[in-house]
Design a protein around this motif. Structure first.
Motif, short mmCIF file in Angstrom:
data_model
loop_
_atom_site.label_atom_id
_atom_site.label_comp_id
_atom_site.label_asym_id
_atom_site.label_seq_id
_atom_site.Cartn_x
_atom_site.Cartn_y
_atom_site.Cartn_z
N CYS A 64 0.85 -1.19 0.00
CA CYS A 64 0.00 0.00 0.00
C CYS A 64 0.89 1.24 0.00
O CYS A 64 2.09 1.16 0.30
N TYR A 65 0.29 2.38 -0.31
CA TYR A 65 1.08 3.58 -0.60
C TYR A 65 0.51 4.80 0.14
O TYR A 65 -0.44 5.42 -0.34
N PRO A 66 1.07 5.14 1.30
CA PRO A 66 0.56 6.29 2.06
C PRO A 66 0.59 7.59 1.27
O PRO A 66 -0.18 8.52 1.57
N SER B 221 3.39 -1.04 3.94
CA SER B 221 3.40 0.22 3.21
C SER B 221 4.72 0.44 2.48
O SER B 221 5.77 -0.08 2.87
N TYR C 187 1.44 8.65 6.77
CA TYR C 187 1.03 7.29 7.12
C TYR C 187 -0.18 7.32 8.05
O TYR C 187 -1.16 6.57 7.84
#
Length: 317
Positions: free
Chosen positions: A178-180, A209, A218
């Motif tokens: 996943c990509y903050p 992440s 985040y």
């Protein structure tokens, strides 16, 4: 045990890290050296990256160029088995779309299942190099969600072309990335969260992440995930800056921001040793705040930074 269960059942923040298989020509003991350095912090699992062959064009005596495949690193399956055998640690191999056919992926799944390695990190992979038929969906999985579908069918005993697979003892469980700061190809964060939730609905039971240097991003990302009903564990990924060139390389490669407070300190450094010290201090501060704010643990990216991570972990875990 599933990684998600380890995270959810742990009474202490978990420590985990990612390693790269050694470049061709280097010894497996390079990998073992990193693990030996970090073993004292009781890692709950070790991620092993996956790398496809790349193609180069070699000039021939007659003036033509011949395309040849170059394998730069040993296979993730072999490294995972070596780590499990030597340390008894839980290996989590990366399974990626890019550069691996559906057939090659099935062979990897068969090997891993045979070895009793049943936790994966499922990714699309970096889009680089010249890969024949890359966009042919009959040959390659195009997206991580396609790869999820292949793994889910494998868990049911269904292989490619609807062949039957017998003897699957333990189905695979898997996490995803996943990509903050938003995936580089997503038009906006709302769209990114939409597909993240789809990945959970399709079977992802945790996320790790992308690296970040601003905790606020985040923490805001976690808040938005929970508001969207994305309730699986999300481990923050941390990489300490250790070289001055990281100021430009990391944003370029990983599409992330470096806060000006950190960037200005790094710019003032006379050499990489000074950069390394700043990177350690910044990461310690990051990790302490993340754990105070409820992060379930810290996942470290060891690329050229294992000594820094050891010093960070000594102050955090």
């Amino acid at each position: 045990m599933k990684i998600s269960e380890i995270i959810e059942n742990s009474t202490q923040p978990i420590f985990s890290f990612e390693i790269l298989p050694p470049l061709k020509g280097n010894s497996i003991y390079k990998v073992f050296g990193i693990i030996d350095k970090l073993l004292q912090f009781n890692p709950k699992f070790v991620n092993i990256t996956s790398h496809h062959s790349e193609y180069i064009y070699k000039p021939m005596p007659d003036g033509r160029h011949k395309r040849i495949s170059v394998v730069k690193r040993p296979g993730t399956v072999a490294i995972s088995a070596a780590i499990k055998n030597k340390y008894g640690l839980l290996p989590v191999p990366h399974i990626i779309c890019t550069g691996f056919t559906k057939e090659e992926t099935e062979y990897a799944l068969l090997d891993l299942n045979f070895l009793g390695i049943n936790n994966l990190l499922v990714l699309r992979g970096d889009e680089k190099g010249d890969i024949p038929n890359r966009n042919n969906p009959e040959i390659y999985n195009q997206f991580a969600t396609d790869l999820q579908e292949q793994i889910n069918l494998f868990n049911k005993g269904i292989g490619i072309e609807d062949t039957r697979i017998e003897g699957i003892q333990t189905p695979f469980s898997y996490g995803m990335a996943c990509y903050p700061e938003k995936h580089e190809e997503a038009p906006n964060m709302e769209s990114d969260l939409y597909y993240l939730k789809k990945k959970v609905e399709n079977g992802a039971d945790y996320f790790i992440s992308q690296m970040f240097f601003d905790n606020g991003k985040y923490l805001d990302f976690i808040k938005r995930c929970r508001e969207k009903g994305i309730n699986v564990p999300i481990l923050p990924g941390i990489k300490p800056i250790s070289k001055k060139q990281h100021l430009t390389m990391l944003p370029k490669v990983f599409k992330i921001d470096i806060p000006e407070e950190l960037a200005s300190e790094v710019r003032d450094c006379k050499n990489d040793e000074e950069v390394k010290e700043i990177g350690i201090r910044w990461s310690v501060k990051q990790c302490r705040e993340l754990l105070e704010k409820g992060a379930p643990g810290i996942h470290f990216y060891t690329m050229s930074a294992s000594e820094s991570i050891k010093r960070i972990a000594e102050q955090v875990f």
